[in-house]
Each structure stands twice: as C-alpha cells, then as structure tokens.
Design a protein around this motif. Sequence first.
Motif, PDB file in Angstrom:
ATOM      1  N   GLU A 138      28.820  -6.805 -59.901  1.00  7.03           N
ATOM      2  CA  GLU A 138      27.845  -5.838 -61.043  1.00  7.03           C
ATOM      3  C   GLU A 138      26.577  -5.644 -59.983  1.00  7.03           C
ATOM      4  OE1 GLU A 138      25.501  -5.790 -65.292  1.00  7.03           O
ATOM      5  OE2 GLU A 138      27.022  -7.427 -64.613  1.00  7.03           O
ATOM      6  N   GLY A 139      26.321  -6.923 -59.662  1.00  4.98           N
ATOM      7  CA  GLY A 139      24.976  -6.893 -58.803  1.00  4.98           C
ATOM      8  C   GLY A 139      24.968  -5.935 -57.558  1.00  4.98           C
ATOM      9  N   THR A 140      26.082  -6.140 -56.928  1.00  8.34           N
ATOM     10  CA  THR A 140      26.562  -5.429 -55.788  1.00  8.34           C
ATOM     11  C   THR A 140      26.352  -4.078 -55.999  1.00  8.34           C
ATOM     12  OG1 THR A 140      27.883  -6.983 -54.525  1.00  8.34           O
ATOM     13  CG2 THR A 140      28.355  -4.885 -53.822  1.00  8.34           C
ATOM     14  N   ALA A 141      27.258  -3.564 -57.167  1.00  7.88           N
ATOM     15  CA  ALA A 141      27.142  -2.113 -57.603  1.00  7.88           C
ATOM     16  C   ALA A 141      25.576  -1.467 -57.904  1.00  7.88           C
ATOM     17  CB  ALA A 141      27.927  -1.630 -58.823  1.00  7.88           C
ATOM     18  N   ARG A 142      24.955  -2.380 -58.485  1.00 10.49           N
ATOM     19  CA  ARG A 142      23.548  -2.182 -58.814  1.00 10.49           C
ATOM     20  C   ARG A 142      22.829  -1.938 -57.623  1.00 10.49           C
ATOM     21  NH1 ARG A 142      22.912  -5.860 -62.115  1.00 10.49           N
ATOM     22  NH2 ARG A 142      21.825  -7.233 -60.369  1.00 10.49           N
ATOM     23  N   ASP A 143      22.916  -2.858 -56.765  1.00 15.95           N
ATOM     24  CA  ASP A 143      22.169  -2.534 -55.389  1.00 15.95           C
ATOM     25  C   ASP A 143      22.592  -1.291 -54.677  1.00 15.95           C
ATOM     26  OD1 ASP A 143      20.996  -4.998 -55.743  1.00 15.95           O
ATOM     27  OD2 ASP A 143      22.087  -6.285 -54.473  1.00 15.95           O
ATOM     28  N   LEU A 144      23.794  -0.853 -54.716  1.00 16.38           N
ATOM     29  CA  LEU A 144      24.353   0.130 -54.088  1.00 16.38           C
ATOM     30  C   LEU A 144      23.528   1.602 -54.719  1.00 16.38           C
ATOM     31  CD1 LEU A 144      27.804  -1.032 -53.237  1.00 16.38           C
ATOM     32  CD2 LEU A 144      25.907  -0.621 -51.627  1.00 16.38           C
ATOM     33  N   ALA A 145      23.745   1.574 -56.103  1.00 15.22           N
ATOM     34  CA  ALA A 145      23.195   2.486 -56.671  1.00 15.22           C
ATOM     35  C   ALA A 145      21.844   2.970 -56.436  1.00 15.22           C
ATOM     36  CB  ALA A 145      23.579   2.268 -58.232  1.00 15.22           C
ATOM     37  N   TYR A 176      32.539  -2.170 -61.628  1.00 15.94           N
ATOM     38  CA  TYR A 176      31.879  -1.182 -60.607  1.00 15.94           C
ATOM     39  C   TYR A 176      31.840   0.339 -61.310  1.00 15.94           C
ATOM     40  CZ  TYR A 176      32.397  -4.235 -56.759  1.00 15.94           C
ATOM     41  OH  TYR A 176      32.405  -5.330 -55.772  1.00 15.94           O
ATOM     42  N   GLU A 177      32.905   0.502 -61.976  1.00 11.92           N
ATOM     43  CA  GLU A 177      32.811   1.867 -62.682  1.00 11.92           C
ATOM     44  C   GLU A 177      31.593   1.950 -63.717  1.00 11.92           C
ATOM     45  OE1 GLU A 177      37.323   3.416 -62.634  1.00 11.92           O
ATOM     46  OE2 GLU A 177      36.841   1.751 -64.160  1.00 11.92           O
ATOM     47  N   LYS A 178      31.415   0.719 -64.640  1.00  5.50           N
ATOM     48  CA  LYS A 178      30.560   0.837 -65.618  1.00  5.50           C
ATOM     49  C   LYS A 178      29.096   0.674 -64.874  1.00  5.50           C
ATOM     50  CE  LYS A 178      28.854  -1.975 -69.471  1.00  5.50           C
ATOM     51  NZ  LYS A 178      29.019  -3.114 -70.418  1.00  5.50           N
ATOM     52  N   ALA A 179      28.693   0.093 -63.884  1.00  2.94           N
ATOM     53  CA  ALA A 179      27.672  -0.240 -63.245  1.00  2.94           C
ATOM     54  C   ALA A 179      27.094   1.127 -62.380  1.00  2.94           C
ATOM     55  CB  ALA A 179      27.811  -1.453 -62.267  1.00  2.94           C
ATOM     56  N   LEU A 180      28.227   1.907 -61.985  1.00  2.00           N
ATOM     57  CA  LEU A 180      27.737   3.299 -61.036  1.00  2.00           C
ATOM     58  C   LEU A 180      27.688   4.326 -62.090  1.00  2.00           C
ATOM     59  CD1 LEU A 180      29.953   2.172 -58.116  1.00  2.00           C
ATOM     60  CD2 LEU A 180      27.400   2.101 -58.314  1.00  2.00           C
ATOM     61  N   SER A 181      28.038   4.359 -63.358  1.00  2.29           N
ATOM     62  CA  SER A 181      28.375   5.435 -64.206  1.00  2.29           C
ATOM     63  C   SER A 181      27.126   6.331 -64.356  1.00  2.29           C
ATOM     64  CB  SER A 181      29.104   5.017 -65.332  1.00  2.29           C
ATOM     65  OG  SER A 181      28.246   4.007 -66.154  1.00  2.29           O
ATOM     66  N   ARG A 203      21.755  -6.356 -47.549  1.00  2.00           N
ATOM     67  CA  ARG A 203      23.037  -7.319 -47.675  1.00  2.00           C
ATOM     68  C   ARG A 203      23.063  -7.565 -49.116  1.00  2.00           C
ATOM     69  NH1 ARG A 203      24.015 -13.549 -45.455  1.00  2.00           N
ATOM     70  NH2 ARG A 203      26.211 -13.798 -46.378  1.00  2.00           N
ATOM     71  N   THR A 204      24.635  -7.513 -49.484  1.00  2.00           N
ATOM     72  CA  THR A 204      24.891  -7.770 -50.739  1.00  2.00           C
ATOM     73  C   THR A 204      25.557  -9.325 -50.802  1.00  2.00           C
ATOM     74  OG1 THR A 204      27.183  -6.746 -50.711  1.00  2.00           O
ATOM     75  CG2 THR A 204      25.123  -5.395 -51.270  1.00  2.00           C
ATOM     76  N   ASP A 205      26.459  -9.466 -51.762  1.00  2.00           N
ATOM     77  CA  ASP A 205      27.131 -10.484 -51.793  1.00  2.00           C
ATOM     78  C   ASP A 205      28.595 -10.450 -51.265  1.00  2.00           C
ATOM     79  OD1 ASP A 205      25.596 -12.786 -53.094  1.00  2.00           O
ATOM     80  OD2 ASP A 205      26.061 -11.699 -55.071  1.00  2.00           O
ATOM     81  N   SER A 206      28.804  -9.438 -50.417  1.00  2.00           N
ATOM     82  CA  SER A 206      29.860  -9.243 -49.461  1.00  2.00           C
ATOM     83  C   SER A 206      29.757  -9.804 -48.256  1.00  2.00           C
ATOM     84  CB  SER A 206      30.248  -7.671 -49.403  1.00  2.00           C
ATOM     85  OG  SER A 206      31.268  -7.465 -48.582  1.00  2.00           O
ATOM     86  N   ASP A 207      30.885 -10.041 -47.824  1.00  2.00           N
ATOM     87  CA  ASP A 207      30.862 -10.361 -46.107  1.00  2.00           C
ATOM     88  C   ASP A 207      30.532  -9.506 -45.077  1.00  2.00           C
ATOM     89  OD1 ASP A 207      33.371  -9.573 -46.618  1.00  2.00           O
ATOM     90  OD2 ASP A 207      34.276 -10.939 -45.428  1.00  2.00           O
ATOM     91  N   HIS A 208      30.397  -8.094 -45.702  1.00  2.00           N
ATOM     92  CA  HIS A 208      29.847  -6.939 -44.668  1.00  2.00           C
ATOM     93  C   HIS A 208      28.616  -6.581 -45.063  1.00  2.00           C
ATOM     94  CE1 HIS A 208      34.220  -5.788 -43.010  1.00  2.00           C
ATOM     95  NE2 HIS A 208      34.527  -6.883 -44.029  1.00  2.00           N
ATOM     96  N   LEU A 209      27.817  -5.762 -44.215  1.00  2.00           N
ATOM     97  CA  LEU A 209      26.959  -5.099 -44.678  1.00  2.00           C
ATOM     98  C   LEU A 209      27.206  -3.702 -45.020  1.00  2.00           C
ATOM     99  CD1 LEU A 209      24.181  -6.050 -42.122  1.00  2.00           C
ATOM    100  CD2 LEU A 209      24.304  -6.911 -44.217  1.00  2.00           C
ATOM    101  N   PRO A 210      26.469  -2.919 -45.768  1.00  2.00           N
ATOM    102  CA  PRO A 210      26.708  -1.703 -46.450  1.00  2.00           C
ATOM    103  C   PRO A 210      26.049  -0.858 -45.443  1.00  2.00           C
ATOM    104  CG  PRO A 210      25.151  -2.749 -48.051  1.00  2.00           C
ATOM    105  CD  PRO A 210      25.514  -3.760 -47.034  1.00  2.00           C
ATOM    106  N   ILE A 211      26.558   0.347 -45.125  1.00  2.00           N
ATOM    107  CA  ILE A 211      25.904   1.421 -43.900  1.00  2.00           C
ATOM    108  C   ILE A 211      25.776   2.577 -44.647  1.00  2.00           C
ATOM    109  CG2 ILE A 211      26.730  -0.127 -42.037  1.00  2.00           C
ATOM    110  CD1 ILE A 211      28.847   2.171 -41.691  1.00  2.00           C
TER     111      ILE A 211
END
Length: 341
Positions: free
Chosen positions: A141-148, A168-173, A326-334
């Motif tokens: 949820e936090g990752t989706a919020r950061d991306l949005a 993800y669907e709910k957080a990005l809707s 950075r999010t809580d993933s092991d990859h950075l979003p680009i």
Amino acid sequence: MTQEYTAHSVTADGAAPRTGSRVRTLLGRWRRDPGIWRRGIILAILAVLVALLMSFHAQIPNRIGNLGSLIETFLPWFGLFVPLLLILALVRRSATALIALLLPAVVWLNLFGGLLTDKSGEGGDLTVATHNVNAGNPDPEGTARDLAESGVDVLALEELKDSAVPTYEKALSDTYAYHSVQGTVGLWSKYPLSATEPVDIRLGWVRAMRSTVTTPHGKVAVYVAHLPSVRVKLNAGFTANQRDDSADALGEAISHEQIEQVILLGDLNGTMNDRSLRAVTSQMRSTQGAAGHGYGFSWPASFPLARIDQIMVKGVEPASSWTLPRTDSDHLPIAARVQVR
C-alpha cells in the motif's frame, strides 16, 4: 650557528613551499631515477588488458557460462580500474604504467563518458514509470501510494503477487482510471486502455503484456515485461539462457507491432550493453541513454550496481529520464517523460 634549509622546510621568505615547487621536485627525482621505465611493467600490461576488455567486450564468447553477458552487465564499473592502477603506478613511480593508463581511460570515456552529462530537456507530453515492486514487499500500500504521488501518466508494475493485487488496485484507483493486470505484471493509466492482452515470452505463465494507450496526442502501444531472473553460479557461470529466450520472444512481438509509437516498460534483468537483449535493444532506444542524467542504476535499491529496469521507446522522442525515490522493493522505480507525435 648556521641553519640549513631544505626543499621540504621553508622558502627564503619563511613561507611553506608551493605545490608547484613540490611537483617540480618530484618530477626531478623521477627524471634522475633510472628505473622509471623498467618498473610497473605488470601494471602497464593490466592497463592494456582492461582497455582491450572494454573495447572488444562484444567478442568475448558466451559459450562458457555466458561470460560475455556477465562482463557487459557490469561494464561501466571497469572504469574503477583506472584510479586503482593510477595509485599503484604512482606508488611504484612507473612512467610506463602511467602512460599505459591512458588507454583504458580513453576507452572508458568513449563508452560511458556521455552518461556523465545531463541530457534531460524540456518538453514531453507523456510521463511513464516502471517498478518491480517485489513479491515480498512488506508494504504494498505504501509503495502504491508513493508511486501515485509521482504524478506519472502511465505506470507499469512487475512481480505482482496475487494476494497483493487488490491492495495495489485500491491504492491506485483514485489516480488511475484505467488498469489491467495480466499474470504478474500490470499497467495503470490515466488514459483509456484497449486491445490489452498477454504477450507470450516462452515461460509457460504470463510475465508480459501489451496494451494500446489512447493519449490526447495519439495512440501508443505500451509493453510491460518482466524477463526471467539471472544468477551467477560458480559451477554454471551466468545462468541467463531462459532470460535470453524470453528476450528473443519479446523482441519478436515488438517487431510485429502495428502502431508506430511503442514504449517498453519493465524489468529486463539485463542492461543495454548485454548482447543477449539485442532482439529488443536493436530496435528501441533507452530513455536513460538518450535523455537521462548519469547511469540511472536501479538494482539493488540499497546500493545500485546496474540498470536492469528499462524504459525503451520506438517512434517516440525521449525528453528526460530519472529514478524515483526508493520504496520497500529491492528495485528502484524509474520514470521518463516522452514526446508523443
């Protein structure tokens, strides 16, 4: 009593010797040193080998443990040999090694020096982003919020776990009116999606998809892909055969695309230098290479070593490219901003 002064004490007016004076003193000692050309032969040979390795990396065979692809994945880091060998050459006081170091320095600058400059520009009418969110992400949820909050128009996610998809669907809707999840990859968009379907990349399950995004400036075919992971094993080398087969299949699918404007978003588990991704890289441009600033390394997030997450385009003009926080993933979003014709 007579006090004597040396070159290492003070000058006639009592001031400390200048840096230029110290350098001239050092060079004078080197000129009087008869071994200056004989020492450091091994360092000189190493410098030449590094230069040859970077210059002819494409000729390193993949038959043994995919060695060529492994070297190409981390090729920018070979530039670290230059300062290391420079220090050793200075310690050894070897003119031969210092001169030989010009070779790898020039080769590295020719290959990667352009990435040191900021090529980002103004303009662009579509922003896109991609993120491998990690199936083990403790806070989807936090990752989706950061991306949005990044404000991008089109967002691709990879490594979506079934149980996390509703989160993800709910957080990005609220941000994205349109979305589609195919297997373990998904696409969220502020603009309508159509002709959405899985893309077969020869895995037996869905890790790639394609959709038409109808932007205010025209239609764009957007592909989302998560190619198989690679591993480095002592007994097998760089195990990337499955990824390579999937890359060939993805490249074939993109080559048959009917829409002229194409964007590829995803975790390709490989860099633009890796020859095994040629089926894709030969027909598309990297937004980072065309309009980025720096290398844009995306993995691992804790200390990025390589850019294995990619935004690539065909028939679309890159304007800028960057990494997101950075999010809580092991990859950075680009992310990237592009100009749709």
